[in-house]
Motif scaffolding. Structure first.
Motif, PDB file in Angstrom:
ATOM      1  N   ARG A 192       0.821  -1.203   0.000  1.00 42.05           N
ATOM      2  CA  ARG A 192       0.000   0.000   0.000  1.00 42.05           C
ATOM      3  C   ARG A 192       0.860   1.259   0.000  1.00 42.05           C
ATOM      4  NH1 ARG A 192      -2.927   0.943   5.819  1.00 42.05           N
ATOM      5  NH2 ARG A 192      -1.169   0.528   7.190  1.00 42.05           N
ATOM      6  N   PHE A 193       2.001   1.222   0.668  1.00 47.27           N
ATOM      7  CA  PHE A 193       2.883   2.384   0.640  1.00 47.27           C
ATOM      8  C   PHE A 193       3.593   2.499  -0.714  1.00 47.27           C
ATOM      9  CE2 PHE A 193       2.695   1.991   5.383  1.00 47.27           C
ATOM     10  CZ  PHE A 193       2.128   3.240   5.605  1.00 47.27           C
ATOM     11  N   ALA A 194       3.860   1.354  -1.340  1.00 42.38           N
ATOM     12  CA  ALA A 194       4.461   1.371  -2.679  1.00 42.38           C
ATOM     13  C   ALA A 194       3.511   2.011  -3.686  1.00 42.38           C
ATOM     14  CB  ALA A 194       4.825  -0.047  -3.122  1.00 42.38           C
ATOM     15  N   VAL A 195       2.224   1.721  -3.558  1.00 37.63           N
ATOM     16  CA  VAL A 195       1.228   2.323  -4.448  1.00 37.63           C
ATOM     17  C   VAL A 195       1.187   3.836  -4.257  1.00 37.63           C
ATOM     18  CG1 VAL A 195      -1.241   2.498  -4.956  1.00 37.63           C
ATOM     19  CG2 VAL A 195      -0.200   0.246  -4.644  1.00 37.63           C
ATOM     20  N   VAL A 196       1.214   4.278  -3.020  1.00 33.69           N
ATOM     21  CA  VAL A 196       1.204   5.720  -2.751  1.00 33.69           C
ATOM     22  C   VAL A 196       2.454   6.374  -3.335  1.00 33.69           C
ATOM     23  CG1 VAL A 196       1.302   7.477  -0.946  1.00 33.69           C
ATOM     24  CG2 VAL A 196      -0.239   5.511  -0.695  1.00 33.69           C
ATOM     25  N   ALA A 197       3.616   5.728  -3.171  1.00 31.80           N
ATOM     26  CA  ALA A 197       4.857   6.265  -3.728  1.00 31.80           C
ATOM     27  C   ALA A 197       4.785   6.313  -5.254  1.00 31.80           C
ATOM     28  CB  ALA A 197       6.046   5.415  -3.281  1.00 31.80           C
ATOM     29  N   ALA A 198       4.204   5.273  -5.852  1.00 29.54           N
ATOM     30  CA  ALA A 198       4.061   5.236  -7.303  1.00 29.54           C
ATOM     31  C   ALA A 198       3.135   6.352  -7.789  1.00 29.54           C
ATOM     32  CB  ALA A 198       3.516   3.879  -7.738  1.00 29.54           C
ATOM     33  N   GLU A 199       2.093   6.621  -7.017  1.00 31.75           N
ATOM     34  CA  GLU A 199       1.175   7.704  -7.378  1.00 31.75           C
ATOM     35  C   GLU A 199       1.891   9.049  -7.329  1.00 31.75           C
ATOM     36  OE1 GLU A 199      -2.116  10.227  -8.071  1.00 31.75           O
ATOM     37  OE2 GLU A 199      -1.541   8.204  -8.691  1.00 31.75           O
ATOM     38  N   ILE A 200       2.730   9.253  -6.337  1.00 24.70           N
ATOM     39  CA  ILE A 200       3.489  10.507  -6.244  1.00 24.70           C
ATOM     40  C   ILE A 200       4.414  10.649  -7.450  1.00 24.70           C
ATOM     41  CG2 ILE A 200       5.258  11.739  -4.916  1.00 24.70           C
ATOM     42  CD1 ILE A 200       4.029  10.464  -2.391  1.00 24.70           C
ATOM     43  N   PHE A 201       5.082   9.567  -7.815  1.00 23.81           N
ATOM     44  CA  PHE A 201       5.955   9.576  -8.996  1.00 23.81           C
ATOM     45  C   PHE A 201       5.150   9.857 -10.252  1.00 23.81           C
ATOM     46  CE2 PHE A 201       8.465   6.994 -12.196  1.00 23.81           C
ATOM     47  CZ  PHE A 201       9.447   7.962 -12.378  1.00 23.81           C
ATOM     48  N   CYS A 202       3.946   9.291 -10.326  1.00 22.56           N
ATOM     49  CA  CYS A 202       3.067   9.513 -11.470  1.00 22.56           C
ATOM     50  C   CYS A 202       2.690  10.984 -11.587  1.00 22.56           C
ATOM     51  CB  CYS A 202       1.811   8.647 -11.338  1.00 22.56           C
ATOM     52  SG  CYS A 202       0.689   8.720 -12.748  1.00 22.56           S
ATOM     53  N   VAL A 203       2.410  11.620 -10.453  1.00 20.07           N
ATOM     54  CA  VAL A 203       2.075  13.043 -10.453  1.00 20.07           C
ATOM     55  C   VAL A 203       3.251  13.872 -10.946  1.00 20.07           C
ATOM     56  CG1 VAL A 203       1.526  15.021  -8.982  1.00 20.07           C
ATOM     57  CG2 VAL A 203       0.330  12.848  -8.644  1.00 20.07           C
ATOM     58  N   VAL A 204       4.457  13.532 -10.506  1.00 24.00           N
ATOM     59  CA  VAL A 204       5.648  14.253 -10.957  1.00 24.00           C
ATOM     60  C   VAL A 204       5.816  14.113 -12.470  1.00 24.00           C
ATOM     61  CG1 VAL A 204       8.165  14.362 -10.822  1.00 24.00           C
ATOM     62  CG2 VAL A 204       6.819  14.038  -8.739  1.00 24.00           C
ATOM     63  N   GLY A 205       5.660  12.887 -12.962  1.00 23.54           N
ATOM     64  CA  GLY A 205       5.762  12.670 -14.402  1.00 23.54           C
ATOM     65  C   GLY A 205       4.723  13.454 -15.172  1.00 23.54           C
ATOM     66  N   THR A 206       3.525  13.543 -14.608  1.00 24.50           N
ATOM     67  CA  THR A 206       2.450  14.289 -15.253  1.00 24.50           C
ATOM     68  C   THR A 206       2.775  15.777 -15.337  1.00 24.50           C
ATOM     69  OG1 THR A 206       0.833  12.690 -14.435  1.00 24.50           O
ATOM     70  CG2 THR A 206      -0.015  14.815 -15.161  1.00 24.50           C
ATOM     71  N   LEU A 207       3.404  16.302 -14.316  1.00 26.53           N
ATOM     72  CA  LEU A 207       3.793  17.716 -14.332  1.00 26.53           C
ATOM     73  C   LEU A 207       4.764  18.001 -15.459  1.00 26.53           C
ATOM     74  CD1 LEU A 207       4.215  18.411 -10.501  1.00 26.53           C
ATOM     75  CD2 LEU A 207       2.312  19.084 -11.995  1.00 26.53           C
ATOM     76  N   PHE A 208       5.611  17.019 -15.782  1.00 29.95           N
ATOM     77  CA  PHE A 208       6.481  17.169 -16.945  1.00 29.95           C
ATOM     78  C   PHE A 208       5.651  17.109 -18.227  1.00 29.95           C
ATOM     79  CE2 PHE A 208       9.904  16.121 -14.016  1.00 29.95           C
ATOM     80  CZ  PHE A 208      10.986  16.836 -14.525  1.00 29.95           C
ATOM     81  N   GLY A 209       4.741  16.153 -18.292  1.00 26.46           N
ATOM     82  CA  GLY A 209       3.966  15.942 -19.510  1.00 26.46           C
ATOM     83  C   GLY A 209       3.045  17.081 -19.882  1.00 26.46           C
ATOM     84  N   VAL A 210       2.534  17.807 -18.883  1.00 27.08           N
ATOM     85  CA  VAL A 210       1.624  18.918 -19.180  1.00 27.08           C
ATOM     86  C   VAL A 210       2.358  20.244 -19.323  1.00 27.08           C
ATOM     87  CG1 VAL A 210      -0.307  17.788 -18.033  1.00 27.08           C
ATOM     88  CG2 VAL A 210       1.140  19.370 -16.725  1.00 27.08           C
ATOM     89  N   GLY A 211       3.693  20.205 -19.163  1.00 28.28           N
ATOM     90  CA  GLY A 211       4.474  21.406 -19.397  1.00 28.28           C
ATOM     91  C   GLY A 211       4.789  22.246 -18.177  1.00 28.28           C
ATOM     92  N   VAL A 212       4.376  21.801 -16.992  1.00 28.64           N
ATOM     93  CA  VAL A 212       4.672  22.561 -15.776  1.00 28.64           C
ATOM     94  C   VAL A 212       6.156  22.480 -15.440  1.00 28.64           C
ATOM     95  CG1 VAL A 212       4.228  22.761 -13.306  1.00 28.64           C
ATOM     96  CG2 VAL A 212       2.340  22.282 -14.882  1.00 28.64           C
ATOM     97  N   LEU A 213       6.721  21.266 -15.531  1.00 30.88           N
ATOM     98  CA  LEU A 213       8.140  21.079 -15.242  1.00 30.88           C
ATOM     99  C   LEU A 213       8.965  20.778 -16.492  1.00 30.88           C
ATOM    100  CD1 LEU A 213       7.936  18.864 -12.018  1.00 30.88           C
ATOM    101  CD2 LEU A 213       8.280  21.338 -12.164  1.00 30.88           C
ATOM    102  N   GLY A 214       8.314  20.512 -17.584  1.00 36.07           N
ATOM    103  CA  GLY A 214       9.031  20.151 -18.800  1.00 36.07           C
ATOM    104  C   GLY A 214       8.294  20.611 -20.036  1.00 36.07           C
ATOM    105  N   THR A 215       8.394  19.826 -21.099  1.00 35.96           N
ATOM    106  CA  THR A 215       7.765  20.131 -22.380  1.00 35.96           C
ATOM    107  C   THR A 215       6.482  19.332 -22.535  1.00 35.96           C
ATOM    108  OG1 THR A 215       9.950  20.470 -23.354  1.00 35.96           O
ATOM    109  CG2 THR A 215       8.109  20.191 -24.877  1.00 35.96           C
ATOM    110  N   ARG A 216       5.437  19.976 -22.996  1.00 33.60           N
ATOM    111  CA  ARG A 216       4.183  19.254 -23.201  1.00 33.60           C
ATOM    112  C   ARG A 216       4.389  18.100 -24.176  1.00 33.60           C
ATOM    113  NH1 ARG A 216      -0.522  23.040 -24.966  1.00 33.60           N
ATOM    114  NH2 ARG A 216       1.048  23.642 -26.527  1.00 33.60           N
ATOM    115  N   VAL A 217       3.620  17.030 -23.955  1.00 35.76           N
ATOM    116  CA  VAL A 217       3.781  15.818 -24.755  1.00 35.76           C
ATOM    117  C   VAL A 217       3.709  16.112 -26.246  1.00 35.76           C
ATOM    118  CG1 VAL A 217       2.722  13.616 -25.361  1.00 35.76           C
ATOM    119  CG2 VAL A 217       2.941  14.255 -22.970  1.00 35.76           C
TER     120      VAL A 217
END
Length: 278
Positions: free
Chosen positions: A19-44
């Motif tokens: 259950r903690f691994a899932v929460v950690a994975a969700e946090i990583f997913c959110v970080v990746g999403t911030l890159f994908g939408v252009g907040v931290l990186g380039t939009r897809v």
């Protein structure tokens, strides 16, 4: 004589780790999403040299199609919280799918990060792995029904949408990688190839309907993606009436396959009742 309800399973160390691994994975997913939408990186759509843009290939969905990520991401967040509750962490359906759910979140973030680097063929490997993990996850969920409406929405609904969309996105991703690599069959042959890709997507929808019990979430997400491919080819560049019509037909096939699976399941008990009445 009365029987007592079965005691709830104890929360094990394995449950706590998962259950903690899932929460950690969700946090990583959110970080990746911030890159994908252009907040931290380039939009897809602007990454990988534009290979994944809505106008890059004949099977690229039009821009509004990607709004489906909103309910998926909200569902993943809700799932991460829901599965972490001790009462849910011990459910058999959570135990058998939790690590796959975590893997899907990590793979989703990894896909967004590799496209930032322009590694289009690596993104194909990642999205295929993502689709396979989601397929296995949904197959395991099909073995037993959900216990509550909330579970049906947060677990089955979220990952059903996720699989349906990723199935279409995988077809689009592979096509984008081929086009980016310089594959060009000519105007007519390119359209024929696009229709073939959409036929594969429709076939996947039929397989999902048969193997996963005709899940409406899967069918709806696939139909959504295919419909926006049709919009892109009929109303935007590169225009292709043949591809647009094929996408509409593919979307219809996916929905009808799910409907027929449900109709067949409803008819079976009725036929059984009639047989016993004879």
């Amino acid at each position: 004589m009365t029987t007592s309800a079965s005691p709830r399973p104890d929360l094990t160390t394995a449950d706590q780790v998962r259950r903690f691994a899932v929460v950690a994975a969700e946090i990583f997913c959110v970080v990746g999403t911030l890159f994908g939408v252009g907040v931290l990186g380039t939009r897809v759509e602007e990454s990988s040299g534009g290979a994944l843009a809505a106008t890059a290939t004949l099977v690229a969905p039009a821009g509004p199609a990607f709004s489906i990520w909103t309910p998926i991401y909200v569902g993943l967040l809700a799932y991460a919280v829901w599965q972490a509750l001790p009462v849910n962490a011990v459910r058999d359906r959570v135990r058998t799918t939790g690590w796959l759910a975590a893997a899907s979140m990590v793979l989703n973030a990894a896909w967004l990060l590799v496209t930032q680097r322009g590694w289009i063929w690596v993104s194909v490997v990642v999205i295929v792995a993502l689709a396979l993990s989601l397929g296995v996850l949904l197959h395991r969920l099909t073995r037993s029904p959900s216990a509550t409406t909330w579970e049906r929405v947060v677990l089955d609904g979220t990952f059903g949408l996720y699989l349906g969309w990723v199935a279409v996105a995988t077809c689009a991703n592979i096509t984008a990688a081929l086009v980016d690599s310089g594959v060009d069959l000519g105007a007519t042959a390119n359209q024929v190839a696009a229709v073939a890709v959409l036929a594969v997507a429709a076939g996947l929808g039929v397989v999902f309907a048969r193997r996963l019990g005709g899940r409406w979430a899967v069918a709806a997400a696939m139909a959504w993606g295919l419909a926006w491919i049709a919009v892109g080819r009929l109303a935007d560049e590169p225009r292709s009436v043949a591809t647009g019509v094929a996408a509409v037909v593919a979307a219809a096939i996916v929905v009808v396959a799910a409907w027929r699976r449900h109709a067949g399941r409803a008819a079976a008990p009725e036929a059984s009742r009639r047989l016993h009445a004879i």
